[in-house]
Design an enzyme around this catalytic site. Structure first.
Site, PDB file in Angstrom:
ATOM      1  N   HIS A 151      -3.635   5.512  -0.307  1.00  0.00           N
ATOM      2  CA  HIS A 151      -5.099   5.533  -0.803  1.00  0.00           C
ATOM      3  C   HIS A 151      -5.046   5.509  -2.339  1.00  0.00           C
ATOM      4  O   HIS A 151      -5.212   6.744  -3.102  1.00  0.00           O
ATOM      5  CB  HIS A 151      -5.912   6.997  -0.129  1.00  0.00           C
TER       6      HIS A 151
ATOM      7  N   GLU B  90      -7.443   4.674  -4.228  1.00  0.00           N
ATOM      8  CA  GLU B  90      -8.889   4.958  -4.583  1.00  0.00           C
ATOM      9  C   GLU B  90      -9.028   6.523  -4.697  1.00  0.00           C
ATOM     10  O   GLU B  90      -9.853   6.708  -5.530  1.00  0.00           O
ATOM     11  CB  GLU B  90      -9.954   4.428  -3.543  1.00  0.00           C
TER      12      GLU B  90
ATOM     13  N   CYS C 213      -5.437   2.091   4.192  1.00  0.00           N
ATOM     14  CA  CYS C 213      -4.987   3.065   5.439  1.00  0.00           C
ATOM     15  C   CYS C 213      -5.638   2.323   6.517  1.00  0.00           C
ATOM     16  O   CYS C 213      -4.983   1.414   7.251  1.00  0.00           O
ATOM     17  CB  CYS C 213      -5.613   4.372   4.938  1.00  0.00           C
TER      18      CYS C 213
END
Length: 402
Positions: free
Chosen positions: A365, A367, A227
């Site tokens: 994202h 994660e 990001c």
């Protein structure tokens, strides 16, 4: 990571639940899994970051020459799961987490591993995680566990005020994860703040992250930028940003570059109070980039990308986690960067710096959903882990006992 794995294609068909937040990790119904990455759990082990298996009665064979031929021997090598201290620095401290083990496993489809063949035993490569301050936030600790379930060992990096500091810190690490966060100061790419554009930037963090990114590029350290991190990668290489995606898309429609029929949401039609200027802010094709939501990435991944297509084994992802109003400017892509993915509205979703061993920037994202479904959405935790696993694999050290 240069080849697609058959098990990835199988896992694409599975709807999985998460193992974080006290929930029980799911059981993988496949009878056999190749190259599973093992992580110790209170009972049994977790493999491929999210699946639980009991190996107490497994027949274990070891092709590495390390003598791992029993559940007790495997447990001794895996160690006990713990977490890095929530302090900034490159020293991991005293850890009980053991070595990274990769194995082929056979299960009975009920959570019990019947056979396990150890294929690799490695020292865990150290992954540094960038952060916005010298105090580690609770949300970023989940990133560390995700990296460690994928075979690494994590540390949190301090803010760095000079390029020499960044090089010194990275000299102790094997890879770097550059995380998301605030807008970037537009002055770093030669622009003034625009209406609805960059706000609340953190100048100290901006410089720290740029020092880290540039040092990693110079030193050829494997790097995953997420990001804000992907945007910073572009800035570090001389590129610029779209300061506000809805405004940018509105301008494209007003100039006749995008058909009005594609507009699926109007956020504002003017009246920004900026010297009489008006700004059409829109959404296209049902895609919403900001607000901690998800969108599809349909046929958006370039099959000719150096790493991205091979990581996922497909050119489409059903859901990607998105929380940004800025993006890489397609007219100002940094030197040496190649676009690897775009969303249907044309926004750049991934870039690669192909001159190095591994440098990947993702606008979404992965994660956030690596350990669990963060927004009660039917997103795949297995797919969310794959970019993190790629980072760890590229950072991996030589096998032990060979």
């Amino acid at each position: 990571m240069g080849k697609k794995r058959a098990w990835v294609l199988i896992l694409l068909l599975l709807a999985v639940l998460s193992g974080c937040g006290g929930e029980t990790p799911p059981v993988l119904k496949d009878a056999a899994v190749e190259d599973a990455i093992l992580y110790p759990a209170e009972e049994g082990l977790i493999y491929n970051a999210i699946y639980r298996g009991d190996y107490a009665k497994a027949v274990i064979t070891d092709e590495t020459g390390n003598g791992i031929d029993s559940p007790e021997a495997l447990a001794a090598v895996l160690g006990t799961a713990d977490a890095p201290e929530p302090v900034c620095g490159t020293e991991p401290g005293e850890r009980t987490l053991g070595k990274a083990v990769t194995a082929d496993i056979t299960t009975d489809g009920k959570g019990r591993i019947t056979a396990l063949r150890v294929k690799r035993v490695t020292v865990r490569p150290m992954v540094g995680i960038s952060w916005k301050s010298d105090t580690v936030g609770e949300d970023y600790r989940a990133f560390a566990e995700s990296l460690e379930r994928n075979g690494g060992i994590a540390v949190y990096l301090p803010l760095l005020i000079a390029p020499e500091q960044a090089e010194a810190e990275l000299s102790r690490l094997d890879s770097l994860l550059v995380t998301g966060g605030e807008d970037w100061n537009p002055g770093l790419y030669g622009r003034e703040p625009e209406p609805h554009g960059a706000v609340d930037w953190n100048d100290i963090r901006d410089m720290s992250d740029l020092h880290l990114i540039r040092a990693a590029l110079k030193m050829d350290i494997p790097m995953l930028c997420v990001c804000r991190g992907a945007q910073g990668l572009n800035i570090a290489l001389g590129g610029g940003l779209i300061q506000d995606i809805p405004t940018y898309l509105g301008t494209q429609v007003e100039q006749g570059l995008i058909a009005e029929s594609r507009v699926t949401g109007v956020l504002s039609e003017g009246g920004c109070g900026c010297a009489g200027e008006s700004h059409l802010r829109i959404q296209l094709d049902g895609i919403i980039h900001e607000g901690n939501t998800y969108h599809h990435l349909e046929a958006g991944i370039d099959p000719d990308s150096k790493w991205l297509y091979d990581i996922f084994g497909t050119d489409s992802l059903d859901l990607v986690s998105t929380a940004h109003h800025q993006a890489i400017d397609p007219e100002r892509i940094g030197d040496g960067l190649t676009v690897a993915a775009r969303s249907a509205d044309g926004i750049i979703e991934a870039v690669e710096y192909r001159a190095n061993r591994f440098v990947l920037g993702l606008q979404w994202h992965p994660e956030r959903d690596a350990l669990g479904d963060s927004q009660n959405t039917d997103v795949s935790q297995e797919l969310s882990n794959l970019p993190l696993r790629a980072l760890v694999e590229f950072a991996g050290e030589s096998e032990i006992g060979r």
